[in-house]
Design an enzyme around this catalytic site. Structure first.
Site, mmCIF file in Angstrom:
data_model
loop_
_atom_site.group_PDB
_atom_site.id
_atom_site.type_symbol
_atom_site.label_atom_id
_atom_site.label_comp_id
_atom_site.label_asym_id
_atom_site.label_seq_id
_atom_site.Cartn_x
_atom_site.Cartn_y
_atom_site.Cartn_z
ATOM 1 N N HIS A 29 -5.500 -12.961 -60.176
ATOM 2 C CA HIS A 29 -6.896 -13.273 -59.860
ATOM 3 C C HIS A 29 -7.006 -14.742 -59.465
ATOM 4 C CE1 HIS A 29 -8.372 -14.809 -64.087
ATOM 5 N NE2 HIS A 29 -7.143 -15.182 -63.844
ATOM 6 N N CYS A 81 -7.080 -22.587 -62.500
ATOM 7 C CA CYS A 81 -7.351 -21.162 -62.277
ATOM 8 C C CYS A 81 -8.137 -20.886 -61.002
ATOM 9 C CB CYS A 81 -8.054 -20.555 -63.487
ATOM 10 S SG CYS A 81 -6.977 -20.481 -64.920
ATOM 11 N N HIS A 128 -3.290 -16.647 -59.247
ATOM 12 C CA HIS A 128 -2.257 -16.606 -60.278
ATOM 13 C C HIS A 128 -2.385 -15.278 -61.016
ATOM 14 C CE1 HIS A 128 -5.860 -17.919 -62.373
ATOM 15 N NE2 HIS A 128 -5.300 -17.551 -63.514
ATOM 16 N N HIS A 167 -1.632 -12.761 -64.807
ATOM 17 C CA HIS A 167 -1.492 -12.687 -66.254
ATOM 18 C C HIS A 167 -0.886 -11.349 -66.644
ATOM 19 C CE1 HIS A 167 -3.963 -16.255 -66.947
ATOM 20 N NE2 HIS A 167 -4.824 -15.770 -66.070
ATOM 21 N N HIS A 183 -1.133 -4.556 -61.330
ATOM 22 C CA HIS A 183 -0.532 -5.066 -60.099
ATOM 23 C C HIS A 183 -1.519 -5.157 -58.941
ATOM 24 C CE1 HIS A 183 3.100 -4.573 -62.425
ATOM 25 N NE2 HIS A 183 3.650 -5.447 -61.596
ATOM 26 N N GLU A 202 -5.393 -12.598 -72.440
ATOM 27 C CA GLU A 202 -4.937 -13.128 -71.156
ATOM 28 C C GLU A 202 -3.582 -13.832 -71.308
ATOM 29 O OE1 GLU A 202 -7.948 -14.934 -68.399
ATOM 30 O OE2 GLU A 202 -6.785 -16.740 -68.839
#
Length: 150
Positions: free
Chosen positions: A16, A25, A29, A31, A75, A136
């Site tokens: 995201h 952020c 990137h 998680h 994904h 996260e």
């Protein structure tokens, strides 16, 4: 009969970016999310029912969460559809990437709210969503509790 809480845990990988954010952020990137889903209800007391003694079959809960959350978000790269990130999303889709456009900033807080609505809509009437925990990172998570949202 007592109310019992049942929890099932899930994991999925999601990318995201937070449009307009003032930190790292803002960049695309990902998680390794961990989602804990807790429901509450009374165990089935009918000894002729194949689910006798269960609040909900873990397999039934798994099916709901996989269909509504894991299979959708795993994904994928999630972007807020109401930002210029929609252009980046289009480019990634053209290149064959799995992109998910949502109508909120894709923070853990907003994702867990979205997840609560999707899961609640699929639960049997006698089962209530108690809480969600969306982790996260190892040290950062958002939680949603039904009693905070009545």
């Amino acid at each position: 009969m007592s109310n019992i809480r049942i929890t099932k845990q899930f994991s999925f990988e999601t990318g995201h970016a937070l449009y307009g954010y003032d930190g790292k952020c803002k960049n695309v990137h990902g998680h390794s999310y961990k989602l804990s889903v807790t429901v509450i209800g009374k165990p089935i007391t009918d000894n002729k029912n194949v689910k006798y003694g269960m609040v909900i079959d873990f397999g039934d809960l798994k099916k709901i969460v996989k269909e509504e959350i894991v299979n959708v978000f795993d994904h994928a790269t999630v972007f807020n559809q109401n930002t210029p990130h929609v252009e980046l999303a289009k480019e990634l889709e053209i290149r064959g990437h799995n992109v998910l456009l949502v109508n909120y900033q894709p923070t853990s807080e907003m994702m867990v709210i979205d997840f609560s609505k999707k899961i609640k809509s699929r639960l049997p009437n006698h089962i209530k969503l108690h809480s969600l925990k969306l982790q996260e990172t190892d040290s950062s998570y958002a939680e949603w509790f039904e009693y905070d949202n009545i």
